[in-house]
Design an enzyme around this catalytic site. Structure first.
Site, PDB file in Angstrom:
ATOM      1  CE  LYS A  38      -1.803   1.513   3.980  1.00 36.25           C
ATOM      2  NZ  LYS A  38      -1.497   2.920   4.328  1.00 36.25           N
ATOM      3  CG  ASN A  39       2.214   2.722   3.494  1.00 35.90           C
ATOM      4  OD1 ASN A  39       1.061   3.031   3.161  1.00 35.90           O
ATOM      5  ND2 ASN A  39       2.554   2.493   4.739  1.00 35.90           N
ATOM      6  NE  ARG A 109      -2.109  11.636   7.823  1.00 34.44           N
ATOM      7  CZ  ARG A 109      -2.009  12.946   7.933  1.00 34.44           C
ATOM      8  NH1 ARG A 109      -3.085  13.645   8.125  1.00 34.44           N
ATOM      9  NH2 ARG A 109      -0.852  13.562   7.809  1.00 34.44           N
ATOM     10  CB  CYS A 133      -5.521  10.306  11.356  1.00 34.98           C
ATOM     11  SG  CYS A 133      -3.952   9.571  11.814  1.00 34.98           S
ATOM     12  NE  ARG A 138      -0.081  10.237  10.109  1.00 35.53           N
ATOM     13  CZ  ARG A 138      -0.476   9.211   9.369  1.00 35.53           C
ATOM     14  NH1 ARG A 138      -1.636   8.655   9.595  1.00 35.53           N
ATOM     15  NH2 ARG A 138       0.289   8.759   8.395  1.00 35.53           N
ATOM     16  CG  ASP A 322       3.097   1.451   9.582  1.00 41.80           C
ATOM     17  OD1 ASP A 322       3.310   1.689   8.376  1.00 41.80           O
ATOM     18  OD2 ASP A 322       2.759   2.329  10.391  1.00 41.80           O
ATOM     19  CB  VAL A 344       7.067   6.903  14.752  1.00 46.75           C
ATOM     20  CG1 VAL A 344       6.715   7.625  13.455  1.00 46.75           C
ATOM     21  CG2 VAL A 344       8.394   6.161  14.603  1.00 46.75           C
ATOM     22  NE  ARG A 414      -7.556   4.258   5.305  1.00 47.40           N
ATOM     23  CZ  ARG A 414      -7.081   5.387   5.819  1.00 47.40           C
ATOM     24  NH1 ARG A 414      -7.569   5.855   6.941  1.00 47.40           N
ATOM     25  NH2 ARG A 414      -6.120   6.035   5.220  1.00 47.40           N
TER      26      ARG A 414
END
Ligand code: EPZ
Length: 434
Positions: A38-39, A109, A133, A138, A322, A344, A414
């Site tokens: 995804k990223n 975002r 969020c 962020r 994550d 983070v 998502r």
């Protein structure tokens, strides 16, 4: 299957409030294939705006966030065609305007990633400020500051970032904080700037490297991606390309943790072991036997209970934030006491409250959670709050006594492709209920 996204309007329908019903107890066994990352997909779809002809992207995961990014491009008039097997063709030549509206940005975002490409390729961009969020404020101040340093004229008013630039200039940037999408936005903007841009204190994530490889396949001159110093020599134009995104390392890690928690044995195929070394090291510390090949990882827990492992999140190559929620779930049923420190994001322990409802013994002090492992969690209805928190609740449900109902799993859709089908393949009792 060919269908064209033309100004589709996601979110125009009601979001179905699906739940996942998980009955704990099965030991996961078998093989599962990692989807595309995804990223990596999100910045690469945005980067397609830089090309002067059509771009085809392969190994694209079927995720809500990807659909939102495709819809955002289509809303601007970009022609996006989704071919069989999720090969996505993007033709930026038909773009009609350069505006990313709030209704799309608020759902994802990462829409901010169109800012750099629009500004660099078309000289203007109007992007709604992404709000905060669940996991934190962020801000995107470093994205804006870097583009201003490159010569962009940027105003922020009534919730919009409005940017203009005849042509961006190559500059020497030093990022105050390691930011993944900040590095990606500035790297994309620099590809068509006049001169050389250096980004110091750049993010080193594998997805940043994947984006750089994609940009270079279009004729960009990006060097040093994967280190904390990236140098980009601006070129006059970028051509179309055909590029497959890298496998999803966080999805991979999530399945490996699920196998460790259930004492199982699984192989994740079509993945990239080198992208999650920090996670594999912690799984070995937890007592798992982990074997790897070029594109596969095999974890064998030999029916044993994981040992508690301490975690402290950090930018790559440190332990990925994550994966923090997933390891919080594993430590909840591990043998021993562990501390997990989230360095983070400022509020990434939302899953802890739900795990506590399942009986987990966790105490939070500031950015640290202290977890006393217990033998068994209890299945109760829980609620997802953000993407990775929802994954940790699914993992908890796989080992809890009884049937766990995870609500609001649109969060999980998502970032995880066909999550219940993949877990069913591994022997889990899990189904989607409305
Ligand atoms: C990316 O988010 C990922 N998203 C996140 O994955 C991931 O958790 C995060 O990087 C960290 O690895 C995508 O790649 C689409 P950051 P990003 O900018 O880029 C602060 C998931 O679950 N910061 O690296 O938004 C920020 O507040 C998602 O897949 C500023 O202060 O994260 C944070 O504390 C969640 N100003 C820190 O930097 C800025 O201008 C790192 O954030 C930018 C960031």
């Amino acid at each position: 299957m060919h269908f064209r996204f033309r100004h589709s309007r996601p979110g125009s329908g009601r979001i179905r409030v699906d739940k996942l019903a998980i009955t704990g107890g099965a030991r996961l066994e078998g093989e599962v294939r990692a989807s595309g990352a995804k990223n990596a997909t999100l910045p690469i779809l945005a980067g397609a705006l830089l090309a002067d002809s059509s771009v085809t992207i392969g190994n694209v995961p079927h995720l809500n966030d990807v659909t939102t990014m495709i819809a955002l491009l289509a809303r601007m008039g970009v022609e996006v065609t989704v071919h069989d097997g999720m090969r996505v063709e993007v033709n930026p030549g038909s773009i009609q305007h350069y505006r990313a509206p709030y209704e799309l940005v608020k759902t994802m975002r990462a829409s901010i990633l169109v800012l750099g490409p629009l500004l660099s390729r078309f000289g203007e961009a109007e992007v709604s400020l992404p709000g905060g969020c669940a996991i934190g404020a962020r801000p995107v101040d470093l994205h804006v500051a870097g583009l201003r340093a490159m010569g962009a004229d940027i105003t922020i008013e009534d919730g919009f970032i409005r940017a203009r630039a005849d042509r961006l200039n190559g500059v020497h940037l030093v990022l105050d904080i390691v930011t993944v999408t900040g590095t990606e936005n500035l790297m994309m903007a620099a590809t068509l700037a006049d001169g050389v841009t250096v980004i110091e204190n750049a993010a080193r994530e594998p997805e940043v490297v994947d984006l750089a490889d994609f940009l270079n396949s279009m004729g960009a001159m990006v060097r040093g991606a994967g280190t904390n110093r990236i140098e980009i020599e601006g070129v006059s134009s970028l051509s179309g390309t055909d590029y497959d995104v890298m496998p999803d390392r966080i999805e991979t890690g999530t399945f490996l943790v699920a196998a460790a928690m259930t004492g199982g044995r699984i192989r994740v195929k079509r993945t990239r072991p080198s992208a999650i070394e920090a996670v594999l090291a912690k799984l070995r510390d937890a007592g798992a036997s982990v074997d790897t090949g070029d594109d596969w990882i095999e974890l064998d827990m030999s029916c044993s209970r994981p040992r508690s492992v301490d975690i402290s999140t950090a930018p790559y190559p440190g332990f990925p934030t994550d994966m923090q929620a997933q390891f919080t779930a594993m430590n909840s049923i591990a043998d021993g006491v562990a501390t997990i420190t989230e360095n983070v994001f400022e509020n990434r322990f939302m899953h802890v409250h739900e795990l506590q409802r399942m009986g987990a013994k966790i105490k939070i002090a500031g950015h640290t959670a202290v977890i006393q492992g217990i033998d068994r969690l209890t299945a109760v209805p829980v609620m997802a709050t953000d993407l990775r928190a929802s994954a940790s609740l699914v993992l908890a449900g796989l080992v809890a006594d009884g049937e766990t109902l995870v609500d609001r799993i649109y969060h999980i859709d998502r970032g995880y492709e066909c999550i219940e089908e993949k877990f069913q393949l591994l022997g889990a009792t899990i189904k989607r209920v409305v």
